[in-house]
Design an enzyme around this catalytic site. Structure first.
Site, mmCIF file in Angstrom:
data_model
loop_
_atom_site.group_PDB
_atom_site.id
_atom_site.type_symbol
_atom_site.label_atom_id
_atom_site.label_comp_id
_atom_site.label_asym_id
_atom_site.label_seq_id
_atom_site.Cartn_x
_atom_site.Cartn_y
_atom_site.Cartn_z
ATOM 1 N N LYS A 156 17.284 42.543 34.992
ATOM 2 C CA LYS A 156 16.837 41.280 35.588
ATOM 3 C C LYS A 156 17.012 41.319 37.107
ATOM 4 C CE LYS A 156 19.292 38.392 33.161
ATOM 5 N NZ LYS A 156 19.883 37.148 32.623
ATOM 6 N N ASN A 157 18.193 41.777 37.537
ATOM 7 C CA ASN A 157 18.462 41.843 38.979
ATOM 8 C C ASN A 157 17.502 42.803 39.679
ATOM 9 O OD1 ASN A 157 20.575 40.124 38.495
ATOM 10 N ND2 ASN A 157 22.167 41.676 38.644
ATOM 11 N N GLU A 198 21.161 42.443 32.128
ATOM 12 C CA GLU A 198 21.571 41.839 33.392
ATOM 13 C C GLU A 198 21.100 42.688 34.574
ATOM 14 O OE1 GLU A 198 22.702 39.071 35.682
ATOM 15 O OE2 GLU A 198 22.813 38.885 33.505
ATOM 16 N N HIS A 228 23.709 43.693 26.724
ATOM 17 C CA HIS A 228 24.091 42.626 27.647
ATOM 18 C C HIS A 228 24.147 43.147 29.093
ATOM 19 C CE1 HIS A 228 26.371 38.749 28.298
ATOM 20 N NE2 HIS A 228 26.656 39.379 29.408
#
Length: 324
Positions: free
Chosen positions: A214-215, A211, A207
């Protein structure tokens, strides 16, 4: 016997879970009335009340009755599913509140304090329910026979990094038709040349990494839109005697220091729900903007942390600290 184990877990959880739900419901009551009256929060509180009632029902039941144990496990699965959308629903409530009343620093601070506690409570409650249901549903996950519930006693960190990278890469390519490569370096100071294994919940680690990837990808692609090649995302994983540290560095242009704190703020970082946005190009790589604060909670849940260090004009390094 295995049954005695399930009985013990049942007797513990039938007391513990209602207490946790009741406590968080008391805290929800302290939220600003204007936030409580949004449709999203009304829906959310109805889920919590329903789940509390279903759990309290088991307080008088006989732990030696096999059917009671089976029903309890099924109830936990139902509750878990009912609460699947708690995060987007709460986020939607914050959006509704913001659209109507705007943001001020005091509300931001109060909502930040509340949501950190609310989501942390959710992480721990779901962890307890998952452990019980996964262990006592009677089926061993064939893909992960060694897992104890959702805990992997020898979680291969680099594998999880690669997994999270691949999924983000797929999303990134879908939306931008290109994606940056990754370079991964391992340092095992405890047993050089050995793979990096720790006791952890792989889904939590995934998780956080998903994240951050992606950023990093979004920043890299958008910063280098016009250049023929994209700079790599560099990941270094290092195992010491106390910490396992994962550092992910991108060259996506960075963020000014003033804005770093806002990236972790629920109120400031909330984007309108992707469902309501016509410009869907940004949706999967943007989401609600809750990724970072919640990822940090996952890290802190087992005494770790997640921090961002940025150089505006160059790029950002995100660091996940995990206790070994």
């Amino acid at each position: 016997s295995a049954n005695a184990c399930e009985k013990t877990s049942f007797v513990f959880l039938r007391q513990e879970l209602p207490v946790r739900l009741a406590n968080i419901m008391k805290e929800i009551d302290f939220l600003p009335d204007k936030l409580l009256s949004t449709p999203s929060l009304k829906l959310l509180t109805s889920w919590y009340s329903q789940s509390l009632l279903e759990l309290v029902d088991f307080l008088e039941k006989d732990p030696d009755d096999k059917d009671v144990l089976t029903n309890f496990t099924q109830t936990l699965v139902n509750i878990r599913n009912r609460h699947n959308n708690v995060v987007p629903t709460m986020a939607q409530g914050v959006v509704e509140y913001k659209e109507a009343f705007g943001v001020d620093p005091v509300t931001n601070q109060n909502v930040q304090y509340f949501l950190d506690r609310f989501y942390m409570s959710r992480i721990s409650t779901r962890m307890l329910m998952n452990q019980h249901t996964l262990i006592f549903e009677g089926s061993v996950n064939p893909a992960h026979p060694k897992h104890i519930g959702s805990i992997d006693p020898s979680c291969d960190v680099v594998e999880v990094v690669k997994d999270a990278y691949e999924t983000s890469k797929m999303l990134c390519e879908q939306y931008y038709l290109t994606s940056p490569d990754m370079e991964i370096t391992e340092v095992n100071s405890k047993n050089p040349d050995q793979p990096l294994h720790i006791v952890y919940v792989p889904s939590h680690l995934y998780h956080m990494l998903f994240e951050l990837f992606k950023n990093a990808m979004r920043a890299t692609v958008e910063t280098h839109e016009t250049s023929p090649t994209l700079p790599q995302i560099k990941v270094r994983v290092s195992l010491g005697s106390e910490d396992l540290t994962i550092k992910m560095s991108d060259r996506g242009g960075g963020v000014p220091l003033r804005k770093i704190e806002r990236l972790f703020s629920y109120m400031y970082s909330t984007a309108p729900s992707p469902v309501h946005v016509d410009n869907s190009r940004n949706a999967p790589l943007a989401g609600f903007g809750y990724g970072l604060p919640i990822s940090r909670l996952y890290a802190k849940y087992f005494q770790g942390d997640l921090q961002l260090y940025s150089m505006e004009g160059y790029g950002t390094s995100a660091v996940i600290y995990l206790k070994v």
